[in-house]
Enzyme design. Structure first.
Site, PDB file in Angstrom:
ATOM      1  N   GLU A 140       0.842  -1.186   0.000  1.00 18.92           N
ATOM      2  CA  GLU A 140       0.000   0.000   0.000  1.00 18.92           C
ATOM      3  C   GLU A 140       0.885   1.247   0.000  1.00 18.92           C
ATOM      4  O   GLU A 140       0.649   2.199  -0.712  1.00 18.92           O
ATOM      5  CB  GLU A 140      -0.813  -0.031   1.294  1.00 18.92           C
ATOM      6  CG  GLU A 140      -2.246   0.360   1.183  1.00 18.92           C
ATOM      7  CD  GLU A 140      -2.926   0.295   2.557  1.00 18.92           C
ATOM      8  OE1 GLU A 140      -2.359  -0.260   3.527  1.00 18.92           O
ATOM      9  OE2 GLU A 140      -4.038   0.826   2.647  1.00 18.92           O
TER      10      GLU A 140
ATOM     11  N   GLN B 188       9.361  37.425  -7.104  1.00 13.84           N
ATOM     12  CA  GLN B 188      10.253  36.387  -6.580  1.00 13.84           C
ATOM     13  C   GLN B 188       9.575  35.433  -5.591  1.00 13.84           C
ATOM     14  O   GLN B 188       9.940  34.264  -5.521  1.00 13.84           O
ATOM     15  CB  GLN B 188      11.474  37.044  -5.930  1.00 13.84           C
ATOM     16  CG  GLN B 188      12.373  37.668  -6.986  1.00 13.84           C
ATOM     17  CD  GLN B 188      13.637  38.246  -6.411  1.00 13.84           C
ATOM     18  OE1 GLN B 188      13.674  38.621  -5.249  1.00 13.84           O
ATOM     19  NE2 GLN B 188      14.668  38.328  -7.220  1.00 13.84           N
TER      20      GLN B 188
END
Lengths: 406, 251
Positions: free
Chosen positions: A267, A304
Site C-alpha cells: 500500500e 520572486q
C-alpha cells in the site's frame, strides 16, 4: 534509469488522452460522489487491455502453481519486470493529476483485496474470488480498520471469529473507513479467533465474504474531506455464518499478521506515484497561472515570492520522479523495498504532495480557494496520503525502529 | 491485401498557437505533437478492415523529421504492422507528398491508400486527390463509410457532400480519404504499446527516392484570427440589418 523511455512516454500520452477525455469532463460528478468511479475504471481496464493482461498473468500463475512450483513471491528480474512496474505506475501518476480517489478505489480492489487472496488463498479461492477482482468484474474491499483500532490495527481489533463446531465460523464485529465498502462485491475481512483467551494473544484470521451474506450490512458512503471519488464506508457483521471455504488459505495456521504487514508495505509503495501525479498537476497549473495572471501590471511569475513557490514545486517533482525511477529499477533488479524504505518513501511523498498542493492554492490566491481551479480539490485529496496506509507518525516510528535496531 | 496509411505529424489542435516574429511560421517550442486527427481515423479504418479480412497488412507512411517516429510508433501501437519514415528537414508541399507516395506505391504495391481528408496544420486538402491523379487510380474523398467488397476487388464509399450523402462504387486499387465521422479511433492498448517496439520502422532519406520535391509556393504571412470581442445588443431588426450591412458587411 535517468529518464522516461520513448515507450513510457507513449503510455503516458495514451493515458493522458483517456483521462482528459473520460475523467476530466466528469470530475464534478465524481467529486460530489454522484457517480461511483467503477464504470470509468472498467472502461479504462477494457480500453487499454489491462483486464486481458491481468487474466493472462493470473492464468500463468495458476498454471505454475498447479505444477507445484512456488507461486506467489516469485519475481523475475529483468527489463520486462521493470517495464511491467512502469506500466503500473504511469497510469497511477496520470490518474492522480485529476482524480486520486480513482486510484484508491482501483488500488484497494485490485492491489489490496485481490493481492491478499492471491498471496495466501488456496487455488479454489483464487479462481473463485481473485480473478474477477483482478479484471475489475467485481469490486473488492479490504477490511482491517475498526472504530477502536486504526494505527494499532491488531492490538485493538475487536472483530471475532468463533468456531461453530461444524468446521465453520461465526463472525462478528464492525469495520470503518473501508474503501469501496458501500459497493464491494467481495470483502476480505480480518478478525481474531476467539478461543476464550486474552484478546492480545489471539490468532488473526482472514475471511473472504460476499456482499449478500446474511448478517452483513454496509453503510452508505461516508462524507469526507477529500478523495470523494473513492467511496468509503462502514461494515457491520452480526453472527455471519461462514464455511471453512471462506477462511483464507483454508487453515487457521496461515500467518495472517505477516500477510497484512506485507499488504501495508505494498500500500505504501503506491503513494509516491500518487504524490507525483498531484505534484505534477499542481506545478503545471501553477506555472500556467504564474505566466498568465497579471497583477501590478505584470505576470505574477515575475515576482520572486511566486518564483520561490514554483522552484520548490519543481524540486519536489524531481525528487518524487527519482523515487519512481528507483522503484522501477528495483523491480528490474527483482528487489523489493524494505518496510523501512517503503515507509520513508511514503512519508516523504505524502508530506511533499500536501506541501505542494497547499502552496498551489496559495499561489492561485482567491481563485485557488474556488473549486473551478482544481488545486483546492488536489489539496484536500493530498491530505489523505499522510493518513491512510499508515499515518506519517507511524512511518516515522517504522523508520526510527529500523535505525535503532542497529 | 495491403493498405498504405499516410500519417502526418501536426501540432495538437488544443495547443495555443503563437506566430514567430517574422510571421511566416509558428513557434514550435513547447508544442505538443500528435497524429493528424483525420489520419488517425484513416489508421482506425485500416485496422477495422484488417480485423475483418485476415491476411491484411497495414503499412504506415510518414514524411518529415526523425521526430515523426513518435506518431508512427503510436500508429504501430494501435495495431498497424510496420512503418516507413521518409526523412527530410525541408517543408514538403502536397504535390511533393503525393510524388513521394506515388514512388513508394511502386515498391509497396498496396491495393488501398487511406489518408486523412486534410492535415489540420495547413488544411490544404489536396494530397489525396493528387496521389490518385498521379497514379491514375480512382479516388473517394471525405469518406464517412467504407465497405469493402467480399472479393476485395472494389469498395463502396459513402461521402459527405453538400445536402446529403453520396455513395460511390470504386474498383481497387484506389485512394480513400477519411472524414470526421468515418469512425472513432481506438486508444493504443498496453499490450499494443509493448508490441510496437518490436515492429519494423524503416527510414528512407528523401534524397534517395529521386523525387522532385522543390517547393512551388511560399508562405508570405500568417495571421491569427481576429480576437473575439464582446457581443452587442441592437434595438430593432432594422438596426440589425443595417449593422450587418454597413459594419459587418455580410449582407
Amino acid at each position: 534509469m535517468i529518464e522516461w523511455s520513448e515507450q513510457h512516454e507513449l503510455i503516458r500520452q495514451t493515458f493522458r488522452r483517456f483521462v482528459e477525455a473520460e475523467i476530466k469532463p466528469n470530475l464534478r460528478e465524481l467529486e460530489h460522489g454522484d457517480t461511483p468511479p467503477y464504470a470509468i475504471l472498467r472502461k479504462l481496464m477494457a480500453t487499454f487491455g489491462i483486464d486481458q493482461v491481468a487474466r493472462a498473468r493470473f492464468e500463468r500463475q495458476i498454471a505454475r502453481e498447479k505444477e507445484g512450483e512456488a507461486g506467489p513471491g516469485e519475481r523475475a528480474a529483468g527489463p520486462e519486470a521493470a517495464d511491467s512496474a512502469a506500466m503500473q505506475l504511469i497510469p497511477v501518476i496520470e490518474l492522480c493529476r485529476y482524480c486520486p480517489g480513482m486510484v484508491t478505489a482501483l488500488g484497494v480492489s485490485v492491489g489490496l483485496t485481490a493481492a491478499a487472496i492471491m498471496s495466501r488463498g488456496t487455488l479454489r479461492q483464487k479462481e473463485r474470488w481473485a480473478l474477477p477482482l483482478l479484471t475489475l468484474e467485481t469490486i473488492g474491499a479490504w477490511a482491517i480498520t475498526e472504530p477502536g483500532s486504526g494505527s494499532d490495527a491488531f492490538g485493538g481489533m475487536k472483530s471475532t471469529a468463533r468456531r461453530d463446531g461444524d468446521g465453520g465460523y461465526v463472525l462478528n464485529g464492525s469495520k470503518t473507513f473501508i474503501t469501496n465498502g458501500p459497493y464491494a462485491d467481495t470483502i476480505v475481512f480480518i478478525c481474531k479467533l476467539d478461543e476464550g483467551n486474552e484478546p492480545r494473544e489471539r490468532k488473526v484470521l482472514t475471511f473472504v465474504l460476499d456482499k449478500d451474506l446474511p448478517g452483513l450490512t454496509r453503510s452508505r458512503p461516508m462524507l469526507k474531506m477529500g478523495l470523494h471519488s473513492s467511496p468509503t464506508g462502514e461494515l457491520f457483521l452480526e453472527d455471519v455464518r461462514v464455511g471453512r471455504e471462506r477462511l483464507l488459505g483454508e487453515t487457521e495456521d496461515v500467518p495472517a499478521r505477516a500477510g497484512a504487514k506485507q499488504t501495508f508495505s505494498q500500500e505504501r509503495a503506491g503513494v509516491p506515484a500518487m504524490a507525483l501525479g498531484i505534484v505534477s498537476q499542481c506545478l503545471e497549473l501553477s506555472v500556467d497561472y504564474a505566466r498568465t495572471r497579471v497583477q501590478f501590471g505584470r505576470p505574477i511569475g515575475e515576482f520572486q515570492l511566486i518564483q520561490l513557490k514554483l522552484a520548490r514545486m519543481e524540486v519536489a517533482r524531481m525528487n518524487l520522479q527519482n523515487l519512481i525511477f528507483r522503484q522501477i529499477e528495483m523491480a528490474g533488479a527483482g528487489k523489493r523495498m524494505t518496510l523501512a524504505e517503503a515507509s520513508a518513501a511514503k512519508l516523504y511523498a505524502a508530506q511533499t504532495a500536501m506541501d505542494v498542493a497547499l502552496e498551489a492554492v496559495q499561489l492561485f490566491g482567491g481563485n485557488g480557494y474556488m473549486a473551478e481551479f482544481q488545486v483546492e480539490q488536489l489539496c484536500r485529496d493530498a491530505k489523505v496520503l499522510q493518513i491512510y496506509a499508515g499515518t506519517d507518525e507511524i512511518q516515522v516510528s517504522q523508520i526510527a525502529r529500523s535505525l535503532l535496531r542497529g | 491485401m495491403k493498405i498504405l496509411v499516410c500519417v502526418k505529424r501536426v501540432p495538437d489542435p488544443e495547443t495555443v498557437i503563437k506566430l514567430t516574429p517574422e510571421g511566416a511560421s509558428i513557434v514550435t517550442d513547447n508544442v505538443k505533437w500528435v497524429i493528424n486527427p483525420f489520419d488517425e481515423i484513416a489508421i482506425e479504418e485500416a485496422l477495422r478492415i484488417k480485423e475483418k479480412a485476415a491476411g491484411t497488412e497495414v503499412v504506415l507512411l510518414s514524411i518529415g523529421q526523425k521526430t515523426a517516429q513518435e506518431q508512427l510508433r503510436t500508429g504501430l501501437a494501435m495495431g498497424a504492422d510496420r512503418a516507413i519514415l521518409v526523412l527530410t528537414d525541408q517543408v514538403v508541399e502536397p504535390l511533393a507528398v503525393a510524388r513521394v507516395i506515388e514512388k513508394l506505391v511502386g515498391t509497396e504495391k498496396p491495393e488501398l491508400i487511406l489518408m486523412g481528408k486534410q492535415a489540420i496544420d495547413d488544411d490544404s486538402n489536396c494530397a489525396g486527390q493528387m496521389v490518385a491523379e498521379l497514379l491514375g487510380w480512382p479516388q473517394a474523398t471525405f469518406a464517412s463509410k467504407v465497405v469493402l467488397g467480399g472479393d476485395q476487388k472494389g469498395a463502396q464509399v459513402t461521402r459527405e457532400v453538400d445536402g446529403g450523402l453520396e455513395t460511390l462504387a470504386i474498383p481497387l486499387p484506389a485512394v480513400v480519404t477519411a472524414d470526421l465521422r468515418l469512425n472513432e479511433p481506438r486508444y493504443a492498448s498496453l499490450p499494443g504499446i509493448m508490441k510496437a517496439r518490436k515492429k519494423e520502422l524503416k527510414e528512407i532519406p528523401l534524397a534517395e527516392l529521386g523525387v522532385d520535391v522543390a517547393p512551388r509556393t511560399r508562405i508570405v504571412k500568417l495571421e491569427t484570427p481576429p480576437k473575439r470581442t464582446g457581443g452587442r445588443k441592437v434595438g430593432s431588426v432594422q438596426e440589425l440589418v443595417q449593422v450587418l450591412h454597413d459594419e459587418a458587411k455580410v449582407i
